[in-house]
Structures are given as C-alpha cells and as structure tokens.
Design a protein around this motif. Structure first.
Motif, short mmCIF file in Angstrom:
data_model
loop_
_atom_site.label_atom_id
_atom_site.label_comp_id
_atom_site.label_asym_id
_atom_site.label_seq_id
_atom_site.Cartn_x
_atom_site.Cartn_y
_atom_site.Cartn_z
N ASN A 48 -9.57 3.48 -2.73
CA ASN A 48 -10.32 4.65 -3.22
C ASN A 48 -9.42 5.85 -3.50
N LEU A 49 -8.21 5.85 -2.99
CA LEU A 49 -7.40 7.07 -3.03
C LEU A 49 -7.14 7.56 -4.46
N GLU A 50 -6.98 6.65 -5.39
CA GLU A 50 -6.72 7.07 -6.77
C GLU A 50 -7.96 7.65 -7.45
N THR A 61 -8.96 12.03 5.29
CA THR A 61 -8.54 11.34 6.51
C THR A 61 -9.20 9.97 6.49
N GLY A 62 -8.39 8.93 6.56
CA GLY A 62 -8.93 7.57 6.55
C GLY A 62 -8.71 6.89 7.88
N ALA A 73 -2.41 1.13 2.73
CA ALA A 73 -3.06 2.37 2.33
C ALA A 73 -2.07 3.52 2.25
N GLU A 74 -1.13 3.55 3.16
CA GLU A 74 -0.14 4.62 3.17
C GLU A 74 0.62 4.70 1.85
N ALA A 75 0.83 3.54 1.22
CA ALA A 75 1.60 3.48 -0.02
C ALA A 75 0.72 3.38 -1.26
N SER A 83 -3.89 15.53 -0.19
CA SER A 83 -3.42 15.44 1.19
C SER A 83 -4.14 14.28 1.88
N VAL A 84 -3.37 13.27 2.33
CA VAL A 84 -3.95 12.06 2.90
C VAL A 84 -3.33 11.77 4.27
N LYS A 85 -4.18 11.43 5.23
CA LYS A 85 -3.74 11.00 6.55
C LYS A 85 -4.49 9.74 6.91
N VAL A 86 -3.74 8.70 7.27
CA VAL A 86 -4.35 7.41 7.63
C VAL A 86 -4.17 7.19 9.12
#
Length: 206
Positions: A48-50, A61-62, A73-75, A83-86
C-alpha cells in the motif's frame, strides 16, 4: 519460529497474489483517502505504501507480526516525502495509546488475523474521536453456491495461504465491532477465482 515454507515460499506466494492487478485496484479505492497520522494493520510487504498521498499523510505506522514481511515492507516503493515506520506487532494487541491515530487502514488483513473482533476493537481504541477506518477486504460471499465452496476449500487454503480465511464476513463484522459504517461497496474482483474474489470496501467511524 517460522518454518522454511513461511520464510521462503509464503512471501513469494503472497507477493504474487496480493499484488495482482485486480487486488491493487481494490487497494487504490481506499488507501489514497488516508490522511494525518495513519496506522496500517498488517502492513505485510508494504504494497500500500506507493498508494498513499504524501501531501495528505503526516506519517504511516505499519504493524505486522512476520519479520520476513516487515523486511520487505521496509524496502517497498513509496513517495520519498512519506514518513514510514514499520513495527513488530499484532492487530489484536496494538502497542499504541488510545486516540493516537487519525486514520486506520486495513486491507486484506482481517482474513488472516487470529481474532477479527479483537483486531477491530483495537482499531477503534487507537483512533481519535472523529477518526476514520478505511477498509478493503475479501471474505464470505453472498451467493450460497460460492459460500459452499469457500467452506469446502478453506481448511486447505488456510494452510497454504498463511492463515487466510475465506468465510469471514467483512462489513457486518466491522459494524458488529461498534463502528458506524459511513460508506460501503462490494464486488467480485475480476479474474480472481470467485471463492477468493468477493471484496468489500468502505469507510467507518469509531
């Protein structure tokens, strides 16, 4: 500890199934609507990130319990402004305080959590007053003949597909968990097998 199948085979199987064009079109119906501080339940491989609109989203935040999927997911591709945090975690026991998030996104996740009612209760808890629950899931079909095959196939399907269930209700379960469903829609996903292709999506308020 994860089995060899869970570590090496299942991620490839999930990537193929969950990133199919029909599935991505379903995701695109709800993910771009997210805004503010967003929590994604079962971020998986970060497919979903894109789709997030970085101009509307403060942060994503996932949570996911599978280390193999979190690493993917990190990559995963995303807008560089996002801004993403897994984090390691389960939907049934979220490590966040009440009223933390403006929006919770849940796509193709309720089928595989251990206890959907607990996951939905936690989603309500961490949402702010006036927050939004955006969902897109697959589940129990309304047609009796399809539902019959779903029940027959599910025991084997769960073992092959990482605990994915075919016979769980979607929008009805969200309403039963105390959400107010503001909008909902449904369809069979084109080119998907009907036993796995019934999809429901929409928005609900805590």
């Amino acid at each position: 500890m994860a089995t060899l199948y869970e570590r090496f085979v299942l991620p490839r199987l999930l990537r193929c199934a969950c990133s199919a064009p029909g599935i991505m079109k379903q995701r695109a119906k709800v993910v771009p609507l997210a805004e503010g501080r967003v929590l994604e339940l079962g971020i998986g491989m970060g497919l979903n990130l894109e789709l997030y609109d970085a101009a509307r989203v403060e942060s994503v935040t996932g949570v996911d319990p599978a280390a193999e999927l979190r690493a993917i997911a990190e990559a995963a591709p995303r807008d560089p402004r996002l801004s993403v945090k897994v984090e390691d975690g389960t939907a049934e026991a979220l490590p966040f305080e009440a009223g933390t998030f403006d929006c919770v996104v849940c796509t193709f996740t309720l089928c595989s959590v251990h206890t959907p009612a607990a996951a939905l209760s936690e989603a309500r808890r961490v949402l702010k007053t006036g927050g939004r629950f955006l969902y897109c899931e697959h589940g129990l079909a309304p047609d009796a003949d399809v539902a019959k095959w779903q029940r027959r196939i599910e025991p084997v399907w769960k073992r092959m597909a990482g605990g994915c269930h075919l016979t769980r209700p979607v929008t009805a379960a969200i309403a039963a968990a105390g959400f107010t469903v503001r909008s909902s829609d449904s369809m069979y996903i084109p080119r998907a097998p009907r036993f796995a292709g019934w999809s429901e999506w929409g928005e609900a308020a805590p």
